[in-house]
Every structure is written in structure tokens, then in C-alpha cells.
Design a protein around this motif. Structure first.
Motif, PDB file in Angstrom:
ATOM      1  N   ARG A  22       0.524  21.826  14.944  1.00  0.00           N
ATOM      2  CA  ARG A  22       1.786  21.039  14.676  1.00  0.00           C
ATOM      3  C   ARG A  22       3.000  21.597  15.418  1.00  0.00           C
ATOM      4  O   ARG A  22       4.305  20.855  14.803  1.00  0.00           O
ATOM      5  CB  ARG A  22       1.770  20.964  13.347  1.00  0.00           C
ATOM      6  CG  ARG A  22       0.563  20.199  12.419  1.00  0.00           C
ATOM      7  CD  ARG A  22       0.614  20.335  10.799  1.00  0.00           C
ATOM      8  NE  ARG A  22      -0.360  19.582  10.555  1.00  0.00           N
ATOM      9  CZ  ARG A  22      -0.585  18.894   9.293  1.00  0.00           C
ATOM     10  NH1 ARG A  22       0.757  18.672   8.741  1.00  0.00           N
ATOM     11  NH2 ARG A  22      -1.667  18.530   9.039  1.00  0.00           N
ATOM     12  N   SER A  23       2.933  22.705  16.114  1.00  0.00           N
ATOM     13  CA  SER A  23       4.213  23.082  16.616  1.00  0.00           C
ATOM     14  C   SER A  23       3.454  24.049  17.800  1.00  0.00           C
ATOM     15  O   SER A  23       2.712  24.682  17.921  1.00  0.00           O
ATOM     16  CB  SER A  23       4.783  24.157  15.672  1.00  0.00           C
ATOM     17  OG  SER A  23       5.688  25.062  16.329  1.00  0.00           O
ATOM     18  N   LEU A  24       4.355  23.928  19.014  1.00  0.00           N
ATOM     19  CA  LEU A  24       4.222  24.742  20.220  1.00  0.00           C
ATOM     20  C   LEU A  24       4.270  26.107  19.850  1.00  0.00           C
ATOM     21  O   LEU A  24       3.750  27.077  20.865  1.00  0.00           O
ATOM     22  CB  LEU A  24       4.889  24.088  21.304  1.00  0.00           C
ATOM     23  CG  LEU A  24       4.750  22.963  21.979  1.00  0.00           C
ATOM     24  CD1 LEU A  24       5.767  22.741  22.968  1.00  0.00           C
ATOM     25  CD2 LEU A  24       3.472  22.810  22.427  1.00  0.00           C
ATOM     26  N   LEU A  25       4.762  26.465  18.990  1.00  0.00           N
ATOM     27  CA  LEU A  25       4.874  27.884  18.504  1.00  0.00           C
ATOM     28  C   LEU A  25       3.772  28.521  17.685  1.00  0.00           C
ATOM     29  O   LEU A  25       3.556  29.626  17.502  1.00  0.00           O
ATOM     30  CB  LEU A  25       6.347  28.146  17.533  1.00  0.00           C
ATOM     31  CG  LEU A  25       7.444  28.294  18.138  1.00  0.00           C
ATOM     32  CD1 LEU A  25       8.561  28.657  17.112  1.00  0.00           C
ATOM     33  CD2 LEU A  25       7.721  28.709  19.593  1.00  0.00           C
ATOM     34  N   ASP A  26       2.930  27.474  17.355  1.00  0.00           N
ATOM     35  CA  ASP A  26       1.685  27.989  16.694  1.00  0.00           C
ATOM     36  C   ASP A  26       0.838  28.318  17.758  1.00  0.00           C
ATOM     37  O   ASP A  26      -0.420  27.787  18.213  1.00  0.00           O
ATOM     38  CB  ASP A  26       0.823  26.762  16.170  1.00  0.00           C
ATOM     39  CG  ASP A  26      -0.308  26.888  15.409  1.00  0.00           C
ATOM     40  OD1 ASP A  26      -0.484  28.090  15.191  1.00  0.00           O
ATOM     41  OD2 ASP A  26      -1.287  26.229  15.034  1.00  0.00           O
ATOM     42  N   THR A  27       1.033  29.749  18.290  1.00  0.00           N
ATOM     43  CA  THR A  27       0.236  30.147  19.662  1.00  0.00           C
ATOM     44  C   THR A  27       0.659  31.676  19.386  1.00  0.00           C
ATOM     45  O   THR A  27       1.585  32.175  18.578  1.00  0.00           O
ATOM     46  CB  THR A  27       0.998  29.532  20.932  1.00  0.00           C
ATOM     47  OG1 THR A  27      -0.133  29.843  21.963  1.00  0.00           O
ATOM     48  CG2 THR A  27       2.243  30.300  21.166  1.00  0.00           C
ATOM     49  N   ASP A  28       0.046  32.357  20.301  1.00  0.00           N
ATOM     50  CA  ASP A  28       0.271  33.831  20.285  1.00  0.00           C
ATOM     51  C   ASP A  28       1.547  34.446  21.163  1.00  0.00           C
ATOM     52  O   ASP A  28       1.766  33.839  22.005  1.00  0.00           O
ATOM     53  CB  ASP A  28      -0.968  34.539  20.902  1.00  0.00           C
ATOM     54  CG  ASP A  28      -2.200  34.692  20.200  1.00  0.00           C
ATOM     55  OD1 ASP A  28      -1.861  34.654  18.793  1.00  0.00           O
ATOM     56  OD2 ASP A  28      -3.128  35.283  20.524  1.00  0.00           O
ATOM     57  N   PHE A  29       2.079  35.393  20.373  1.00  0.00           N
ATOM     58  CA  PHE A  29       3.566  35.753  21.145  1.00  0.00           C
ATOM     59  C   PHE A  29       3.412  36.333  22.511  1.00  0.00           C
ATOM     60  O   PHE A  29       4.078  36.002  23.398  1.00  0.00           O
ATOM     61  CB  PHE A  29       4.028  36.889  20.241  1.00  0.00           C
ATOM     62  CG  PHE A  29       5.364  37.405  20.434  1.00  0.00           C
ATOM     63  CD1 PHE A  29       6.557  36.433  20.883  1.00  0.00           C
ATOM     64  CD2 PHE A  29       5.731  38.541  20.911  1.00  0.00           C
ATOM     65  CE1 PHE A  29       7.791  36.676  21.112  1.00  0.00           C
ATOM     66  CE2 PHE A  29       7.001  39.068  21.133  1.00  0.00           C
ATOM     67  CZ  PHE A  29       7.885  38.205  21.379  1.00  0.00           C
ATOM     68  N   SER A 146      -7.869  27.232  19.180  1.00  0.00           N
ATOM     69  CA  SER A 146      -7.649  27.001  17.488  1.00  0.00           C
ATOM     70  C   SER A 146      -8.082  25.601  17.195  1.00  0.00           C
ATOM     71  O   SER A 146      -8.550  25.432  16.133  1.00  0.00           O
ATOM     72  CB  SER A 146      -6.159  27.395  17.009  1.00  0.00           C
ATOM     73  OG  SER A 146      -5.295  26.694  17.889  1.00  0.00           O
ATOM     74  N   ILE A 147      -7.878  24.822  18.004  1.00  0.00           N
ATOM     75  CA  ILE A 147      -8.193  23.267  17.825  1.00  0.00           C
ATOM     76  C   ILE A 147      -9.826  23.266  17.698  1.00  0.00           C
ATOM     77  O   ILE A 147     -10.313  22.531  16.774  1.00  0.00           O
ATOM     78  CB  ILE A 147      -7.620  22.449  18.958  1.00  0.00           C
ATOM     79  CG1 ILE A 147      -6.456  21.784  18.639  1.00  0.00           C
ATOM     80  CG2 ILE A 147      -8.379  21.073  18.752  1.00  0.00           C
ATOM     81  CD1 ILE A 147      -5.601  21.254  19.794  1.00  0.00           C
ATOM     82  N   PHE A 202      -5.464  26.444  10.294  1.00  0.00           N
ATOM     83  CA  PHE A 202      -4.139  27.202  10.174  1.00  0.00           C
ATOM     84  C   PHE A 202      -3.820  27.607   8.742  1.00  0.00           C
ATOM     85  O   PHE A 202      -3.099  28.742   8.428  1.00  0.00           O
ATOM     86  CB  PHE A 202      -3.169  26.127  10.765  1.00  0.00           C
ATOM     87  CG  PHE A 202      -1.811  26.530  10.418  1.00  0.00           C
ATOM     88  CD1 PHE A 202      -1.303  27.289  11.276  1.00  0.00           C
ATOM     89  CD2 PHE A 202      -0.915  25.987   9.329  1.00  0.00           C
ATOM     90  CE1 PHE A 202      -0.055  27.784  11.086  1.00  0.00           C
ATOM     91  CE2 PHE A 202       0.362  26.346   9.068  1.00  0.00           C
ATOM     92  CZ  PHE A 202       0.828  27.205   9.872  1.00  0.00           C
ATOM     93  N   LEU A 203      -4.025  26.769   7.773  1.00  0.00           N
ATOM     94  CA  LEU A 203      -3.674  27.102   6.214  1.00  0.00           C
ATOM     95  C   LEU A 203      -4.392  28.416   6.011  1.00  0.00           C
ATOM     96  O   LEU A 203      -3.946  29.238   5.319  1.00  0.00           O
ATOM     97  CB  LEU A 203      -4.107  26.016   5.353  1.00  0.00           C
ATOM     98  CG  LEU A 203      -3.478  24.629   5.650  1.00  0.00           C
ATOM     99  CD1 LEU A 203      -3.626  23.728   4.584  1.00  0.00           C
ATOM    100  CD2 LEU A 203      -1.735  24.897   5.367  1.00  0.00           C
TER     101      LEU A 203
END
Lengths: 434, 434
Positions: A22-29, A146-147, A202-203
Motif C-alpha cells: 500500500r506504499s512504495l516505502l513498504d520495501t527494504d531500505f 512480498s505480494i 504485512f500485518l
């Protein structure tokens, strides 16, 4: 009084899609750190990434509906960075350093969109490719993984009643907390969450991160997940990955340039970042070859992330290398992140304690350990070994040798050439479980 | 989207009290069966009940706020049977029998209210007495116990954050489901929930009942809790308890009447109920004495509920007794309900399988097993042995000998007299854990 919130219930039932990312920040740093380097130095390079399911026995396309996968990938492509997210990237300190990201880079990132994908089903598996500019295709790795992992978990839970789900999560929580209680006995532990790509969901990852934070306090230093770091005021953790040496090696003209490419990567990296980010990943083409050919200045870096050798043997090899160069390992850092779990963390911690600083990136076994938790039995929720790797750069094949031949990727002929250039010393097959 | 239902949240925050007992049916079914007998045959008898905490090391009044206890007891006194509840009692079949409850009895029950209580704090313990007509005081036993047990659980959880509670319940659920998976291996198991009085809390008991129903299917025959039976379409389970022989023994004039009182109870019971309800409780004054003196017709009853002898030895004693009277135990039923848990259920089931029908009433270890579940450690959630017993009838002291002297109640001088009348054969001290 039974209170039913009709509005919420109606809203919930009206969902077309329950988006996984739900966000492009939901990724590895580290993807953002690498992206800034790629954007600065390799803007014209094309790179193709491909999904690789090492657990061939799990026929993903039989488990996951292709239409659902497309819907999730399509939804991820609709995402853009929000204003709050860009402000946070600009204003937050990472590893104690302010302004980690260049304003020009952030301005470019503002309009970033995940590029197109190519999806086919072949023999029960998904052939999923991302072709295009490296600055774009690189960003698919984590959301794609992750999807697919969460869609598989959802498929494994479909049809279960509320009760079976209740038991499932009770067991998984009990399992994780038992691990946390064991890790708590290690007073100098330094641990972070590396579990985004392989997470159950994710949750669930968020719950796991909260659990470890609650249980380990300061010994839990943060998460590789940028969104969770932002939302939970945690440190974002990560440095770089194999795709950098793999692409630069693929682009190298001739064997000499190929042999030099791992150090070219480090040179580009130190020109871009410094301090705690100076962590070398030594195993792309074999750690022994890497250490043998490394220039003197690599010994001045903060540390290494051995990622495919057995942790204790791989760490000892690096300690020997530092000592031979007159460096004190006690001032150095080793980051272990290859399929770690409580047993290997405990053993590695005990082995190196007092001799070198250690840090552990805990991934799949943190965020996706549902083995034997399903009250209906079966292995549909056991984690699999799924990766998304660069397979070519500017049309030239990419290769990873790794310290563990079971983790090697690339065309056989190219692998042969790389083995000729880098040698095959000290590589040994280890089972790849996650 | 973060959705906050402001109305619900405001309502939740406005609670003056979170009532533990919210219905007069939140009690054990046998209380209603006994109440009908008491109402029919002993309407003029007065009986005093008292709380007895056998786990003296737990100073309840140090743990539970007296004001909170009074508020919960006062709230229970405001309850009346609802129209739906009375219709269900009148219209439902119990043990396959319609119209178990007399319309006159139900008309009387319509206005039933729990009587006054007398509460004092002495030396860190609550002295809680219920004095008045037996038809009223008898109904305090279960709500008083479940209120105190839940208040103690709430005190043990006060101050815990959301996360610790999450782990606590995850562990307790995992624990229970592991038990269910073991019990599932017993193909002819017959089991019911007897856990109302000692439950951790009402919602937790409901979850446990759902879990056992889900896991054991038809082998789970029902619950002693009338409210849960009504709400979940389960059978209400139960027959009679020690208070009947205890009161009748207290009222008996002279030693001969005392010796005859246990059989007078059974005679009253069979005049009131029949069929599956013909289960004798043999241990009020020692099973050996009971069997020795029992009239021939007791051997025609459906079965026994040995409640304080070790289950296998106690069951064997009854089997011998049946055989000596030419009855086939395979047509008889033994109900085990004294502190049972998985190990003792498995052992007792295996021992008697094929020789006698068995049924298990699973209480404290079903609805209140939080031992070692608290992530903060400590024993504040471990169950204690708390009972509410009749202590006098029409001003005369009541006594229970039990097969286990550790469970005896009554004044020492009266216990001595009872031992003279009934003897002390085969009684042996067993630790009372729950």
C-alpha cells in the motif's frame, strides 16, 4: 449489548481488492540506498529482474490465482510516494546521518512509478520478469516477493474458519515469543528485522516487529522495512545487495574488468555513502576470491555482511583476513542475515562474542515461521525460498556464484566463465531452506 | 484508512462497571435442577453458604479490591431472568426430556433475585456468607465463585499492556488447542465443560467451549453453563451436587437418620427426575460407606459421579459394587469431574474403555489454565482452589467428609461425629490443586 458497526461492515464487504503493498516505502531500505547510487551513476543502464522459486516442489501457479496476482501487481503500479513519505525521507536521519538522500534524487523519486511487468505461467510456476531501466526495475524486487508470499499465505488460509485462524495465529505468536524469550538471554545482542520480502503478510510483519521491539528493547535496533521504520519510529536498516556487483560484473568488458568489478562497486559505494554504511557484501562471486583480490582500503571499512557461507566459518575467514592486515576485529562489524533463526543466532553470537561486533538481520524465520502452526496440518504456510534476482544488464547475462552453489544464479556457460575468473575455493553446498 | 468508531469508543470509555455475571443463567445447570427439588421439597429450609479459599497462600483480599467485589455482587443482585430465558427453559429439551421444569417452578423463578450477602475482610481473606432460604442462597454458589475468580484474573492482568495480553492469550489458546489435539485421539471420548465457577473469565470460557466443540465435534456433549448452552445450541449438562446430602444430613435427627440421609436424597431425586439424570454422587461422606449402606435400587441408577477419590481406584470400587449386585457395568456410566486434565482423562479413558461408559466433566483445567502463560512471569493467573459450600442448614452445622480428607468441610466436632457414623474406610489425602 451486541453492537454492529454497519458502516464499517458494509465498507469491508465492498472491497474489490485487499491490497498487499500500500506504499512504495513498504520495501527494504537498502533498495533506496542502492537506488540513489544507481540513479547517480548508472541512470542509462537497463536491468532485467526475474522471479526464481528455488522451492520447485511448490507449484506457485497452482496455488495462486494469476488474476489475483495481476491485480496486486497492478495495484502496486498505481502507488506513488506521498508527501508525508517524501518529507520523512528528506528530514529523517539514517544511521545518525541527516540528508542521506539528495534533494534532486527525492525530486526524481516524487514521480516514481513501478514499471511494467511480464507475467506468464509455465509448468505450474510463474515466469515473472521486470525489464527496463535499472532505476525502475530494481524497485520491483521487494513488492513482487512480498505480494507473492502473501498471496500464497492467503491461499493457504482460504476456507479456514475464524476458529482455525485464531489457533493458527495463537500458535505463531507463541512460537515467536518463545524465540524472543530465548534471544533475551543474550545481553549484547544486536538484531534487526530483515523479513519484508518473505513475510506471511504485512500485518503479521508489523506484529512481529512490535513483539521483538517489546521483548528485546534496545537490542532490537530497527527494521529493513522503510514504512514500518517511519510508522513505528524505528531505525531503517540496510546497506547494499548482490545486484550491484552482479550488474557491474555483467557490464564488465573482458575477464580483467570482471575480476575488478566487485571492488568497483565498493568504490562507487564509498563515493556515495560513508560511516556505518560501509558494509561490504563479499560473497557475490565467492568470499575467498573477494578477500584475496581486495584492495587494502577495503580493510578500513566498518564491516562485512557474509550472506551465504556458514556463519561461523564465514566469519572466521573474515576475522583472519582483518588480522592479517593488522586490523583489530573488535572494532569491526559482522552482519549475519542468511536464513538465521534462534539456534544459529545463539551459536554465532556465543562464538564471536568479545572478538568482533556482531549484528543479526532476522528475516524469514522472524516474519514467516508458521511451520506446524496450521490446525488443519499440511505445509501450505511453511515458507519457501523465493527470490527476485537481476538476470541481465544491458542485454548481457548476470551471474551470482555465492559461497553456496545452491544459491548460484545465471546461465551455465557464464557461471563457468565466472568460476574460471574468480575460482571455486571454499564454496560448499548448504541446503537452502528459506 | 484508519477507521475509528467514535461512538463505540466513547461508549466503552463510559463504563462504570464491566459486569462479570450478566445473566442468572450464567450458572451451572445442576443448580437449576437442584433448585427445583429444593423448591418442591424443602421450601422452608434455611441454608447458609460460605466461601472457602483452600489456597490460603493467595490472600484474595490483598489482590481484589473489596469495593469492586461489592459492585460485582451488587450487580448480580440486579439480574432477573429474561423472557427469552424463561421461554427457553420451558421449551427446551434437557437430556432428551421435554418440560423438565414445572410451569409453577418457572413462574416462581420469574421473580427470582439473588439474596443479600455478608462480606468481611479477615486476615487478607474474604469472609463471604450467604444466609437465607435455601431456595435463594443456593443460587449464589456459581456467580460468587466466577466473580471472584474473574476479579482475581483481572487484577493479575491490570497494568499489562496490549502486547503482553496478546502473548498471554496466544499462549493459553495454544495450550488449550494442544490439549484438544491430544483428546481428539480418543475415539469414544465423551466430554463436557464443567468450568464455569473457576473460569478465567466469561469470554474466555466461551472461547474454550467453542474450541472444544470445534476440535472434538460430537465427542463434546455440552456445557454445564446454562447461558452458553442456550446461546450456542449445546446440551446443558449436570445433575446434582454435595449440598443435597449435606443439608439433609445436617437436618437429620440422630445418628440413624444421619446414616440414612444420603439415600433419602437419592429417593427425593428419583421422585423428581429420572433417566439420564439418575447419577449418584457417592462421596459426600465417603464412597465406601455409601456403597456399603446403599439400598438395592441404587444399583439400577444410570451411574455415579465419583468426585474426590482417585479416578481409577474410585471407578474400580464402583464397578466391583455393580458386579457384586449382578449389574453389567457396560450398561452403566461413570462421570469423572474432579480436577481432570488431559493426562488423567487419557489414563482414565484407557483404563475403563470397553468396561463401563465414561464421561468427563472438564473444569478448571479447561477454562483457567494460564500456568506459565504470563510473559511477565509470576503465578497471579494460576488457578486456585476456591469453593462455596453450604455450612449450615436451619442453624445446624453441615459437614462434607469426601473421599479426600483435604476436601472435607465442617466443624471438627461434627466431622468426628460423621466419621463415627460413616466410618473412615478408604479415605486418603490427595493434594487439591484446583
Amino acid at each position: 449489548m451486541v453492537y454492529t458497526d454497519i458502516a464499517t461492515r458494509t465498507y469491508d464487504h465492498g472491497w474489490r481488492l485487499d491490497p498487499i503493498v500500500r506504499s512504495l516505502l513498504d520495501t527494504d531500505f537498502y533498495k533506496l540506498l542502492m537506488l540513489q547510487l544507481i540513479w547517480r551513476l548508472h541512470r542509462g543502464t537497463h536491468a532485467t529482474f526475474a522471479l526464481i522459486n528455488r522451492t520447485r516442489s511448490v507449484r506457485l501457479a497452482d496455488v495462486i490465482d494469476e488474476g489475483e496476482l495481476r491485480a496486486q501487481l497492478d495495484h502496486a503500479r498505481t502507488l506513488r510516494l506521498g508527501k508525508k513519505e517524501l518529507i520523512w525521507l528528506a528530514g529523517n536521519s539514517f544511521y545518525g546521518k541527516a540528508r542521506m538522500f539528495d534533494p534532486d534524487f527525492l525530486a526524481w523519486l516524487k514521480d516514481f512509478q513501478l514499471p511494467e511487468y511480464d507475467l506468464r505461467v509455465v509448468d505450474g510456476q510463474f515466469e515473472l520478469h521486470f525489464a527496463g531501466p535499472w532505476t525502475h526495475t530494481t524497485m520491483w524486487e521487494i513488492p513482487a516477493l512480498s505480494i507473492i508470499n502473501e498471496l500464497r499465505a492467503r491461499a493457504g488460509m482460504a476456507g479456514k474458519d475464524r476458529f482455525a485462524l485464531d489457533i493458527l495465529y495463537a500458535r505463531a505468536k507463541t512460537r515467536l515469543w518463545d524465540k524472543v524469550e530465548r534471544l533475551r538471554r543474550l545481553p549484547d545482542l544486536v538484531l534487526s528485522d530483515f523479513g519484508t520480502r518473505r513475510r506471511h503478510g504485512f500485518l503479521w510483519q508489523r506484529w512481529c516487529v512490535e513483539a521483538v521491539k517489546e521483548g528485546l528493547g534496545d537490542r532490537f535496533i530497527g527494521t529493513s522495512n522503510v514504512l514500518l521504520a517511519m510508522d513505528s519510529d524505528l531505525e531503517a536498516i540496510g546497506t547494499n545487495a548482490h545486484e550491484l556487483p552482479m550488474v557491474l560484473a555483467a557490464l564488465a568488458e573482458g575477464d580483467a574488468a570482471l575480476a575488478a568489478s566487485p571492488y568497483r562497486v565498493l568504490d562507487e559505494w564509498r563515493r556515495t555513502y560513508d560511516g556505518n554504511l560501509l558494509i561490504a557484501l563479499p560473497d557475490a562471486f565467492g568470499t575467498t576470491a573477494f578477500l584475496r583480490g581486495a584492495p587494502e582500503w577495503v580493510a578500513d571499512w566498518t564491516g562485512f555482511r557474509p550472506d551465504s557461507a556458514p556463519p561461523i566459518a564465514g566469519g572466521e575467514q573474515i576475522l583472519d583476513w582483518w588480522c592479517a592486515r593488522g586490523r583489530d576485529p573488535r572494532e569491526k562489524l559482522l552482519i549475519f542475515s542468511d536464513g538465521m533463526d534462534v539456534e544459529s543466532i545463539e551459536a554465532t553470537y556465543a562464538h564471536f562474542r568479545g572478538r568482533v561486533r556482531t549484528s543479526f538481520g532476522w528475516g524469514t524465520n522472524l516474519t514467516n515461521d508458521f511451520r506446524d502452526c496450521d490446525p488443519d496440518g499440511g505445509a501450505s504456510l511453511a515458507p519457501i525460498s523465493l527470490v527476485c534476482k537481476v538476470v541481465s544488464a544491458d542485454g548481457r547475462p548476470a551471474v551470482k556464484l555465492s559461497d553456496n552453489p545452491a544459491k548460484a544464479t545465471g546461465e551455465p556457460k557464464e557461471i563457468e566463465r565466472y568460476l574460471r575468473v574468480f575460482g571455486n575455493a571454499d564454496r560448499g553446498v548448504q541446503p537452502v531452506l528459506v
